[in-house]
Design a protein around this motif. Structure first.
Motif, PDB file in Angstrom:
ATOM      1  N   PHE A  94     -26.654 -12.850  -4.929  1.00  0.00           N
ATOM      2  CA  PHE A  94     -26.487 -11.741  -3.982  1.00  0.00           C
ATOM      3  C   PHE A  94     -25.075 -11.769  -3.393  1.00  0.00           C
ATOM      4  CE2 PHE A  94     -26.713 -10.423   0.543  1.00  0.00           C
ATOM      5  CZ  PHE A  94     -26.993  -9.081   0.345  1.00  0.00           C
ATOM      6  N   THR A  95     -24.629 -12.983  -2.999  1.00  0.00           N
ATOM      7  CA  THR A  95     -23.318 -13.121  -2.357  1.00  0.00           C
ATOM      8  C   THR A  95     -22.204 -12.689  -3.309  1.00  0.00           C
ATOM      9  OG1 THR A  95     -24.174 -14.923  -1.008  1.00  0.00           O
ATOM     10  CG2 THR A  95     -21.783 -14.773  -1.198  1.00  0.00           C
ATOM     11  N   THR A  96     -22.288 -13.114  -4.560  1.00  0.00           N
ATOM     12  CA  THR A  96     -21.250 -12.754  -5.526  1.00  0.00           C
ATOM     13  C   THR A  96     -21.193 -11.236  -5.712  1.00  0.00           C
ATOM     14  OG1 THR A  96     -21.664 -14.825  -6.667  1.00  0.00           O
ATOM     15  CG2 THR A  96     -20.464 -13.147  -7.900  1.00  0.00           C
ATOM     16  N   GLY A  97     -22.349 -10.635  -5.915  1.00  0.00           N
ATOM     17  CA  GLY A  97     -22.387  -9.191  -6.170  1.00  0.00           C
ATOM     18  C   GLY A  97     -21.912  -8.381  -4.977  1.00  0.00           C
ATOM     19  N   ILE A  98     -22.415  -8.725  -3.811  1.00  0.00           N
ATOM     20  CA  ILE A  98     -22.117  -7.905  -2.640  1.00  0.00           C
ATOM     21  C   ILE A  98     -20.669  -8.127  -2.174  1.00  0.00           C
ATOM     22  CG2 ILE A  98     -22.844  -9.407  -0.710  1.00  0.00           C
ATOM     23  CD1 ILE A  98     -24.002  -5.796  -1.169  1.00  0.00           C
ATOM     24  N   THR A  99     -20.125  -9.330  -2.432  1.00  0.00           N
ATOM     25  CA  THR A  99     -18.733  -9.586  -2.048  1.00  0.00           C
ATOM     26  C   THR A  99     -17.793  -8.733  -2.902  1.00  0.00           C
ATOM     27  OG1 THR A  99     -19.291 -11.818  -1.336  1.00  0.00           O
ATOM     28  CG2 THR A  99     -16.962 -11.381  -1.791  1.00  0.00           C
ATOM     29  N   ALA A 100     -18.065  -8.659  -4.204  1.00  0.00           N
ATOM     30  CA  ALA A 100     -17.230  -7.814  -5.076  1.00  0.00           C
ATOM     31  C   ALA A 100     -17.315  -6.360  -4.612  1.00  0.00           C
ATOM     32  CB  ALA A 100     -17.697  -7.939  -6.525  1.00  0.00           C
ATOM     33  N   MET A 101     -18.527  -5.916  -4.327  1.00  0.00           N
ATOM     34  CA  MET A 101     -18.740  -4.515  -3.953  1.00  0.00           C
ATOM     35  C   MET A 101     -18.086  -4.177  -2.602  1.00  0.00           C
ATOM     36  SD  MET A 101     -20.171  -1.605  -4.340  1.00  0.00           S
ATOM     37  CE  MET A 101     -20.909  -0.267  -3.411  1.00  0.00           C
ATOM     38  N   PHE A 102     -18.345  -5.008  -1.599  1.00  0.00           N
ATOM     39  CA  PHE A 102     -17.846  -4.661  -0.263  1.00  0.00           C
ATOM     40  C   PHE A 102     -16.338  -4.894  -0.117  1.00  0.00           C
ATOM     41  CE2 PHE A 102     -22.040  -4.668   2.423  1.00  0.00           C
ATOM     42  CZ  PHE A 102     -22.451  -3.545   1.722  1.00  0.00           C
ATOM     43  N   SER A 103     -15.775  -5.821  -0.895  1.00  0.00           N
ATOM     44  CA  SER A 103     -14.306  -5.968  -0.865  1.00  0.00           C
ATOM     45  C   SER A 103     -13.667  -4.699  -1.407  1.00  0.00           C
ATOM     46  CB  SER A 103     -13.861  -7.165  -1.719  1.00  0.00           C
ATOM     47  OG  SER A 103     -14.478  -8.333  -1.246  1.00  0.00           O
ATOM     48  N   LEU A 104     -14.260  -4.171  -2.463  1.00  0.00           N
ATOM     49  CA  LEU A 104     -13.763  -2.930  -3.056  1.00  0.00           C
ATOM     50  C   LEU A 104     -13.931  -1.753  -2.084  1.00  0.00           C
ATOM     51  CD1 LEU A 104     -12.951  -1.005  -5.330  1.00  0.00           C
ATOM     52  CD2 LEU A 104     -15.203  -1.339  -6.339  1.00  0.00           C
ATOM     53  N   CYS A 105     -15.103  -1.679  -1.452  1.00  0.00           N
ATOM     54  CA  CYS A 105     -15.353  -0.580  -0.500  1.00  0.00           C
ATOM     55  C   CYS A 105     -14.354  -0.632   0.655  1.00  0.00           C
ATOM     56  CB  CYS A 105     -16.777  -0.656   0.058  1.00  0.00           C
ATOM     57  SG  CYS A 105     -18.036  -0.239  -1.151  1.00  0.00           S
ATOM     58  N   ARG A 106     -14.095  -1.845   1.144  1.00  0.00           N
ATOM     59  CA  ARG A 106     -13.176  -1.984   2.278  1.00  0.00           C
ATOM     60  C   ARG A 106     -11.802  -1.406   1.929  1.00  0.00           C
ATOM     61  NH1 ARG A 106     -12.379  -8.015   3.614  1.00  0.00           N
ATOM     62  NH2 ARG A 106     -11.533  -7.851   1.522  1.00  0.00           N
ATOM     63  N   ASP A 107     -11.375  -1.614   0.674  1.00  0.00           N
ATOM     64  CA  ASP A 107     -10.023  -1.195   0.292  1.00  0.00           C
ATOM     65  C   ASP A 107      -9.964   0.239  -0.221  1.00  0.00           C
ATOM     66  OD1 ASP A 107      -9.285  -3.735   0.919  1.00  0.00           O
ATOM     67  OD2 ASP A 107      -9.342  -4.474  -1.163  1.00  0.00           O
ATOM     68  N   LYS A 108     -11.033   0.690  -0.868  1.00  0.00           N
ATOM     69  CA  LYS A 108     -10.867   1.945  -1.627  1.00  0.00           C
ATOM     70  C   LYS A 108     -11.934   3.014  -1.396  1.00  0.00           C
ATOM     71  CE  LYS A 108      -8.012   0.195  -5.319  1.00  0.00           C
ATOM     72  NZ  LYS A 108      -7.720   0.257  -6.764  1.00  0.00           N
ATOM     73  N   ILE A 109     -12.910   2.727  -0.555  1.00  0.00           N
ATOM     74  CA  ILE A 109     -13.970   3.721  -0.350  1.00  0.00           C
ATOM     75  C   ILE A 109     -13.967   4.169   1.116  1.00  0.00           C
ATOM     76  CG2 ILE A 109     -16.486   4.088  -0.356  1.00  0.00           C
ATOM     77  CD1 ILE A 109     -15.315   4.006  -3.190  1.00  0.00           C
ATOM     78  N   GLY A 110     -14.027   5.460   1.325  1.00  0.00           N
ATOM     79  CA  GLY A 110     -14.037   6.019   2.679  1.00  0.00           C
ATOM     80  C   GLY A 110     -15.427   6.483   3.080  1.00  0.00           C
ATOM     81  N   TYR A 111     -15.478   7.377   4.078  1.00  0.00           N
ATOM     82  CA  TYR A 111     -16.778   7.824   4.579  1.00  0.00           C
ATOM     83  C   TYR A 111     -16.676   9.252   5.089  1.00  0.00           C
ATOM     84  CZ  TYR A 111     -21.456   7.133   6.493  1.00  0.00           C
ATOM     85  OH  TYR A 111     -22.815   7.196   6.733  1.00  0.00           O
ATOM     86  N   HIS A 112     -17.512  10.107   4.550  1.00  0.00           N
ATOM     87  CA  HIS A 112     -17.558  11.507   4.983  1.00  0.00           C
ATOM     88  C   HIS A 112     -18.942  11.872   5.501  1.00  0.00           C
ATOM     89  CE1 HIS A 112     -14.068  12.596   2.002  1.00  0.00           C
ATOM     90  NE2 HIS A 112     -13.636  12.003   3.098  1.00  0.00           N
ATOM     91  N   VAL A 113     -18.976  12.709   6.512  1.00  0.00           N
ATOM     92  CA  VAL A 113     -20.246  13.200   7.072  1.00  0.00           C
ATOM     93  C   VAL A 113     -20.205  14.733   7.082  1.00  0.00           C
ATOM     94  CG1 VAL A 113     -21.776  13.221   9.075  1.00  0.00           C
ATOM     95  CG2 VAL A 113     -20.500  11.140   8.516  1.00  0.00           C
ATOM     96  N   LEU A 114     -21.196  15.325   6.438  1.00  0.00           N
ATOM     97  CA  LEU A 114     -21.286  16.784   6.338  1.00  0.00           C
ATOM     98  C   LEU A 114     -22.500  17.274   7.122  1.00  0.00           C
ATOM     99  CD1 LEU A 114     -19.393  18.482   4.236  1.00  0.00           C
ATOM    100  CD2 LEU A 114     -19.399  16.007   3.970  1.00  0.00           C
ATOM    101  N   THR A 115     -22.272  18.220   7.993  1.00  0.00           N
ATOM    102  CA  THR A 115     -23.367  18.830   8.762  1.00  0.00           C
ATOM    103  C   THR A 115     -23.528  20.268   8.276  1.00  0.00           C
ATOM    104  OG1 THR A 115     -22.752  17.454  10.647  1.00  0.00           O
ATOM    105  CG2 THR A 115     -24.214  19.313  11.104  1.00  0.00           C
ATOM    106  N   CYS A 116     -24.742  20.603   7.853  1.00  0.00           N
ATOM    107  CA  CYS A 116     -24.965  21.883   7.158  1.00  0.00           C
ATOM    108  C   CYS A 116     -26.207  22.576   7.725  1.00  0.00           C
ATOM    109  CB  CYS A 116     -25.228  21.630   5.676  1.00  0.00           C
ATOM    110  SG  CYS A 116     -23.999  20.575   4.875  1.00  0.00           S
ATOM    111  N   VAL A 117     -26.327  23.846   7.379  1.00  0.00           N
ATOM    112  CA  VAL A 117     -27.516  24.599   7.773  1.00  0.00           C
ATOM    113  C   VAL A 117     -27.924  25.525   6.622  1.00  0.00           C
ATOM    114  CG1 VAL A 117     -26.198  26.440   8.908  1.00  0.00           C
ATOM    115  CG2 VAL A 117     -28.497  25.928   9.703  1.00  0.00           C
ATOM    116  N   VAL A 118     -29.226  25.762   6.498  1.00  0.00           N
ATOM    117  CA  VAL A 118     -29.717  26.755   5.540  1.00  0.00           C
ATOM    118  C   VAL A 118     -29.581  28.122   6.212  1.00  0.00           C
ATOM    119  CG1 VAL A 118     -31.720  27.598   4.250  1.00  0.00           C
ATOM    120  CG2 VAL A 118     -31.394  25.133   4.576  1.00  0.00           C
ATOM    121  N   PRO A 119     -28.795  29.031   5.637  1.00  0.00           N
ATOM    122  CA  PRO A 119     -28.633  30.348   6.294  1.00  0.00           C
ATOM    123  C   PRO A 119     -29.987  31.027   6.493  1.00  0.00           C
ATOM    124  CG  PRO A 119     -27.093  30.097   4.457  1.00  0.00           C
ATOM    125  CD  PRO A 119     -28.033  28.921   4.381  1.00  0.00           C
ATOM    126  N   ASP A 120     -30.145  31.706   7.647  1.00  0.00           N
ATOM    127  CA  ASP A 120     -31.418  32.423   7.933  1.00  0.00           C
ATOM    128  C   ASP A 120     -31.611  33.581   6.971  1.00  0.00           C
ATOM    129  OD1 ASP A 120     -32.769  31.171  10.064  1.00  0.00           O
ATOM    130  OD2 ASP A 120     -31.124  31.761  11.390  1.00  0.00           O
TER     131      ASP A 120
END
Ligand SMILES: C[S@@+](CC[C@H](N)C(=O)[O-])C[C@H]1O[C@@H](n2cnc3c(N)ncnc32)[C@H](O)[C@@H]1O
Length: 272
Positions: free
Chosen positions: A246-272
């Motif tokens: 688990f440690t090996t896998g998650i360390t590779a993944m989260f090191s990469l995320c820290r350097d190269k992955i961002g975060y977006h939040v989209l707020t949407c609505v279904v038109p009436d």
């Protein structure tokens, strides 16, 4: 989604299983206002759940769908804070059992339910829900438009949706794409506009599109601290081999995320 991909995602989360306790059952990033913000890790993850909840503008008694609900930690918190009922879906059978156990221990039986279902083919009639969240789950989708079209179908007119995305903020090598794929992430968008276009193409009106990369970035370093603190206890409980993998896998993944992955939040609505 193809059976093979569903099984891969399900196996991935089944394998993590009890290790979700390391992050208090929160399978999403945390939120800090600024570098000076001293909020502890667990609280920062809960805070992001409440950031999602506030964008959904939930009202008491509403019916909420949580697509890719993990072990139901966000669903339980939203039900408690806003007095809504929540239906969660996941493709991990371990998560279904664990989530329903958590629901009972939170005293929310009947108000929060979690079932095994594919986001791309949801077992709900049209217009079932008032609001939906797809919280750190869309990155696992094989067919993102299909997930959002399904959410659109099961939301009533005027229904709200918040979804989050893990965009790439730097070029990715083939090896790095392989690391992401091993962790069920296949097509990180390049820009906020990609997610805006996706939402519009699937019938939503976009109310807000936010880049919260800076606010969540600390998650990965905080995770490594928590893992180091708890590693010996986890190895004693779950076995050295499982924790080492688990440690090996998650360390590779989260090191990469820290350097190269961002975060977006989209707020949407279904038109009436
Ligand atoms: C990173 S976890 C996020 C969990 C939760 N939203 C949270 O914030 O704690 C991703 C979740 O998406 C779910 N998921 C992935 N593919 C799915 C699919 N096709 N249908 C339903 N759920 C899916 C996984 O089973 C997992 O529960």
């Amino acid at each position: 989604m193809s059976e093979q991909v569903i099984d891969q995602v399900g196996d991935y989360y089944d394998d993590i299983g009890e290790l979700v306790e390391l992050v208090g059952g929160n399978l999403h990033v945390g939120y800090w206002d600024s570098d000076a913000d001293q909020t502890p890790f667990l609280e920062a993850m809960h805070r992001l759940t409440h950031e999602v909840g506030s964008r959904l503008a939930l009202r008491r008694g509403e019916r909420v769908l949580d697509v890719g609900c993990g072990v139901g930690e966000p669903a339980v918190r939203l039900a408690q804070r806003y007095g809504v009922s929540v239906t969660g879906i996941t493709v991990s059978r371990w998560q279904v059992a664990e989530a329903n156990r958590r629901v009972v221990s939170a005293g929310l039986r009947g108000r929060v339910t979690v079932e095994y279902a594919d986001a791309a083919e949801q077992p709900f009639p049209d217009d079932t829900f008032d609001a939906a969240l797809v919280f750190d789950a869309l990155p696992s989708a094989e067919d993102k438009p299909r997930w959002l079209r399904e959410v659109h179908r099961v939301l009533r007119p005027g229904g709200r949706l918040v979804f989050t995305e893990y965009p790439r903020v730097a070029d990715l090598t083939d090896d790095e794409r392989g690391v992401l794929a091993m962790n069920t992430i296949h097509t990180p968008p390049a820009a906020l506009d990609d997610s805006v276009d996706l939402a519009r193409a699937t019938g939503f009106e976009v109310v807000a599109a936010e880049d919260l990369t800076r606010q969540v970035r600390r998650t990965y370093d905080e995770f490594f601290v928590a893992l180091a603190d708890q590693r010996d206890a986890l190895a004693a409980e779950y076995g050295e081999e499982r924790i080492a993998m688990f440690t090996t896998g998650i360390t590779a993944m989260f090191s990469l995320c820290r350097d190269k992955i961002g975060y977006h939040v989209l707020t949407c609505v279904v038109p009436d």
